[in-house]
Design a protein around this motif. Structure first.
Motif, PDB file in Angstrom:
ATOM      1  N   ALA A  36       0.832  -1.208   0.000  1.00 23.02           N
ATOM      2  CA  ALA A  36       0.000   0.000   0.000  1.00 23.02           C
ATOM      3  C   ALA A  36       0.863   1.253   0.000  1.00 23.02           C
ATOM      4  O   ALA A  36       0.585   2.218  -0.726  1.00 23.02           O
ATOM      5  CB  ALA A  36      -0.930  -0.019   1.215  1.00 23.02           C
ATOM      6  N   GLN A  41      -1.319   3.838  -1.855  1.00 23.01           N
ATOM      7  CA  GLN A  41      -2.675   3.613  -1.351  1.00 23.01           C
ATOM      8  C   GLN A  41      -2.708   3.888   0.149  1.00 23.01           C
ATOM      9  O   GLN A  41      -2.668   2.994   0.990  1.00 23.01           O
ATOM     10  CB  GLN A  41      -3.120   2.182  -1.652  1.00 23.01           C
ATOM     11  N   ASP A  43      -4.527   6.543   3.255  1.00 18.31           N
ATOM     12  CA  ASP A  43      -5.650   7.427   3.592  1.00 18.31           C
ATOM     13  C   ASP A  43      -5.082   8.683   4.236  1.00 18.31           C
ATOM     14  O   ASP A  43      -4.484   8.624   5.314  1.00 18.31           O
ATOM     15  CB  ASP A  43      -6.606   6.713   4.546  1.00 18.31           C
ATOM     16  N   ARG A  49     -12.435  13.031   8.435  1.00 13.60           N
ATOM     17  CA  ARG A  49     -11.702  11.870   8.937  1.00 13.60           C
ATOM     18  C   ARG A  49     -11.120  12.199  10.301  1.00 13.60           C
ATOM     19  O   ARG A  49     -10.807  13.360  10.597  1.00 13.60           O
ATOM     20  CB  ARG A  49     -10.577  11.474   7.975  1.00 13.60           C
ATOM     21  N   LEU A  57      -3.805   1.778   3.492  1.00 15.95           N
ATOM     22  CA  LEU A  57      -5.138   1.213   3.282  1.00 15.95           C
ATOM     23  C   LEU A  57      -5.039  -0.278   2.914  1.00 15.95           C
ATOM     24  O   LEU A  57      -3.969  -0.852   2.873  1.00 15.95           O
ATOM     25  CB  LEU A  57      -5.856   1.975   2.175  1.00 15.95           C
ATOM     26  N   MET A  58      -6.196  -0.848   2.645  1.00 18.28           N
ATOM     27  CA  MET A  58      -6.334  -2.204   2.107  1.00 18.28           C
ATOM     28  C   MET A  58      -5.926  -3.302   3.084  1.00 18.28           C
ATOM     29  O   MET A  58      -5.565  -4.402   2.691  1.00 18.28           O
ATOM     30  CB  MET A  58      -5.561  -2.361   0.794  1.00 18.28           C
ATOM     31  N   ASP A  98     -11.916   1.396  -2.452  1.00 19.99           N
ATOM     32  CA  ASP A  98     -10.675   1.876  -1.831  1.00 19.99           C
ATOM     33  C   ASP A  98      -9.691   2.403  -2.868  1.00 19.99           C
ATOM     34  O   ASP A  98      -8.987   3.393  -2.626  1.00 19.99           O
ATOM     35  CB  ASP A  98     -10.017   0.735  -1.036  1.00 19.99           C
ATOM     36  N   ASN A 200      -3.833  -2.241  14.097  1.00 20.24           N
ATOM     37  CA  ASN A 200      -4.898  -1.265  13.909  1.00 20.24           C
ATOM     38  C   ASN A 200      -5.221  -0.458  15.153  1.00 20.24           C
ATOM     39  O   ASN A 200      -5.975   0.506  15.086  1.00 20.24           O
ATOM     40  CB  ASN A 200      -6.162  -1.982  13.417  1.00 20.24           C
ATOM     41  N   PHE A 207      -5.333   0.707   7.894  1.00 16.05           N
ATOM     42  CA  PHE A 207      -6.789   0.649   7.995  1.00 16.05           C
ATOM     43  C   PHE A 207      -7.288  -0.537   7.180  1.00 16.05           C
ATOM     44  O   PHE A 207      -6.695  -0.894   6.150  1.00 16.05           O
ATOM     45  CB  PHE A 207      -7.435   1.926   7.460  1.00 16.05           C
ATOM     46  N   GLY A 209     -10.067  -0.618   5.488  1.00 18.13           N
ATOM     47  CA  GLY A 209     -10.716  -0.163   4.270  1.00 18.13           C
ATOM     48  C   GLY A 209     -12.060  -0.836   4.064  1.00 18.13           C
ATOM     49  O   GLY A 209     -12.467  -1.725   4.807  1.00 18.13           O
ATOM     50  N   ASP A 210     -12.756  -0.430   3.005  1.00 13.26           N
ATOM     51  CA  ASP A 210     -14.064  -1.010   2.702  1.00 13.26           C
ATOM     52  C   ASP A 210     -13.968  -2.483   2.334  1.00 13.26           C
ATOM     53  O   ASP A 210     -14.895  -3.260   2.581  1.00 13.26           O
ATOM     54  CB  ASP A 210     -14.734  -0.237   1.561  1.00 13.26           C
TER      55      ASP A 210
END
Length: 625
Positions: A36, A41, A43, A49, A57-58, A98, A200, A207, A209-210
């Motif tokens: 990431a 990638q 955030d 936020r 992310l991811m 994401d 985390n 994170f 992520g979705d």
């Protein structure tokens, strides 16, 4: 309801799968973080936020990968393949969101398809009920829980903690109900969530992520549907709601408050329950611990409900509903002015909600209507709980039949007595000792009325003094708690509020307490009381309204240094002129400011003969000469 215990090898296999999922996340997450960061990638912080630095992310890729490995190694039965197909749809959706962003309509379509996979697998909310009811409830449940877990992923570790706790509770329920597939998947899910917490928790290095939160929420929603058969139809409906209480409460709370504030429900923001707890004075770790403990408590309630009879389960649910409603109302009103961009004038949540209730729920007396409805739930639940407490379980059949038959009459009689005693008049947020006495007497009188009525109708055979005493205690505590909760929460938050000038109050007598309460009730003054001063050494170390007496004015330099004090406030009428001069000199020597507080009454200024005028705000303004 079945309580078949799984064979030891099956339980061991499911536990082994959970351990493998945990170890898999520990191994895969560092690789995902590196990829990431290498691919950009991350955030980055924005206004909607909570974090203040770029975070990889991811992380959901590691969670889902470890989950699949854990389920596969756990062996035995698992969810049907369409359920996993739905999870795959949501994983791809979340990953695309994401990486590139996905339109809202595409998200809804993917979630509808995933829910269709759940229905195709034979899962449904209220299985056995009418299809025209069960079908929409299933779509609402799966889509709602999937998004609810996504929404609580707002502070480090919260979504993973709630997932681990809820999945653990569902795994135990699966063992109790003999549901091998549920126990296997939920233990792997719990292991993956626990392993992810290593990376985390605050400060998070990744994170989920979705692609992680959507899959976790989806699988939890399916797992909750798997326990609906336990405890009978009614209790089975409550089990999944109890297990997922925290995300359900947060989503409902945010939806209602945003609608009342005129904001879009789908927008991001820092107005969730966890954000409000932090803005009311809790640290991020404390908010995480509180919500995790709440999730665990509701999971315990769900487990206990398997052994509860329906009346007791419904009574407990009624009491919890009143508790959550009071907490939600407090967070909505007290935290409003601390939210960035939140309205604080007549257009705010309080005014909008009040206008809505005045229109549809009793006019100017809407608060009394709400209080009466809350009392209805508490009174009914208290009578049932008292009977179960008396017998240490289910009452004898004769008493159970009598309890259920007379419950409506008990509720009606008690509410009539409460109304006669004026419990639905006044402003309870500012209630004191007289209101406590009135509530206690009213509850006692209502219990006497119930006892007399029961004896007159059924005779002395139904007379069980211990049940009616317990009923009086539970009713009084429940109704008093609901009414005084606002005041208790306000005082607790005020006592732990930080910000503004750090001050000491001179005096721990009633005058000092009056000053302390005034500063707490007016946060706009920008003062945080960190301690009290008192000449009487016998009072040193004592606490008054949660604030400690730190010493005498002679100890001022050391106290100011230890507690970063900026100001000392003296009640003007409580000390003589000579004492004021001495305290002022001691403050000057300690390098802190000295202020006086004067609550004296003063005559109104003389007015002209002109009539009173309106100042444009609907208030009368006195014209002075």
């Amino acid at each position: 309801m079945r309580f078949d215990l799984l064979s030891p090898t099956t339980v061991e296999g499911a536990l082994y799968g959970g351990v493998v999922a945990l170890l898999g996340v520990l191994a895969l997450t560092p690789l995902v973080i590196r990829v990431a960061q290498w691919s950009g990638q991350v955030d980055r912080p924005t206004e909607d936020r909570w974090h203040d630095r770029p975070v990889a992310l991811m992380g959901g890729i590691a969670i889902v990968g470890a989950l699949v490995i854990g389920v596969a190694i756990g062996g035995g039965s698992t969810f049907p393949w369409p359920v996993w197909a739905g999870a795959g749809i949501l994983f791809v959706l979340g990953l695309a969101d994401d990486l590139w962003g996905v339109r809202p309509d595409a998200k809804v379509l993917a979630q509808v398809l995933a829910t269709a996979c759940v229905l195709f697998s034979g899962y449904a909310f209220w299985r056995g009920g009418p299809t025209w009811v069960s079908l929409p409830l299933t779509f609402l449940w799966v889509i709602g829980i999937t998004n609810a877990l996504n929404l609580i992923d707002g502070i480090d570790g919260l979504a993973a903690s709630v997932t681990a706790i809820a999945a653990g509770a569902l795994a135990l329920l699966g063992v109790a109900l003999g549901n091998l597939a549920l126990a296997t998947v939920m233990l792997a899910l719990a292991g993956a969530a626990i392993g992810f917490l290593v990376y985390n928790t605050s400060p998070a290095s990744v994170f989920m992520g979705d692609c992680g939160s959507l899959v976790l929420g989806y699988l939890l929603s399916v797992g909750a549907l798997g326990v609906q058969g336990g405890g009978g139809p009614m209790v089975g409906m409550l089990l999944p709601i109890a297990v997922m209480a925290v995300p359900i409460f947060d989503t409902t709370f945010v939806t209602l408050t945003r609608v009342l504030r005129g904001r879009s429900v789908t927008d991001g923001g820092t107005d969730h329950v966890h954000h409000r707890l932090i803005k009311l004075g809790a640290s991020e770790g404390q908010a995480l611990a509180l919500l995790s403990a709440t999730s665990a408590a509701f999971g315990g309630v769900a487990l206990s409900a398997l052994w509860m009879q329906r009346p007791l389960a419904l009574a407990v649910a009624a009491l919890l509903l009143v508790l959550l409603t009071v907490l939600g109302a407090y967070l909505a009103t007290i935290g409003e002015e601390r939210l960035a961009g939140a309205p604080t004038s007549a257009s705010g949540i309080t005014a909008r909600f009040g206008a809505l209730m005045r229109t549809y729920a009793g006019g100017a007396s809407w608060k009394s209507v709400v209080g009466l409805l809350a009392d209805l739930l508490v009174v009914g639940a208290a009578f049932v709980v008292a009977a179960y407490l008396r017998y240490g379980g289910a009452p004898p059949p004769a008493w159970s039949a009598f309890m259920l038959q007379t419950l409506p009459a008990v509720i009606g009689a008690k509410l009539l007595v409460f109304y006669a005693f004026g419990l639905y008049e006044g402003i309870w947020r500012h209630a004191g000792t007289p209101e406590v006495v009135r509530l206690t007497v009213a509850s006692g009188t209502a219990s006497v009325v119930v006892v007399v009525g029961a004896v007159m109708v059924e005779g002395t055979a139904v007379l069980a003094p211990s049940i009616f005493i317990l009923d009086w205690l539970v009713t009084t505590i429940g109704i008093g708690g609901a009414r005084f909760a606002f005041r208790a929460l306000r005082q607790y938050v005020a006592a732990h509020r930080d910000g503004g000038r750090r001050v000491l109050i001179y005096g721990s007598d009633p005058d000092g307490i009056l000053l302390l309460r005034h500063l707490r009730q007016h946060p706009e003054l920008g003062r945080t009381v960190v301690g009290l001063l008192d000449e009487n050494s016998a009072r040193h170390g004592y606490r008054v309204q949660g604030i400690q007496v730190l010493g005498s004015p002679d100890d001022l330099p050391a106290i100011c240094s230890d507690h970063d004090v900026e100001e000392v406030i003296v009640h003007l009428k409580a000390v003589s002129k000579e004492e004021r001069s001495r305290i002022r000199e001691q403050c000057a020597a300690a390098g802190v400011d000295c202020q006086y507080f004067d609550p004296s009454l003063r005559p109104a200024p003389e007015t002209s003969t002109s009539p009173l005028t309106d100042n444009g705000r609907g208030e009368e303004e006195v014209l002075s000469r």
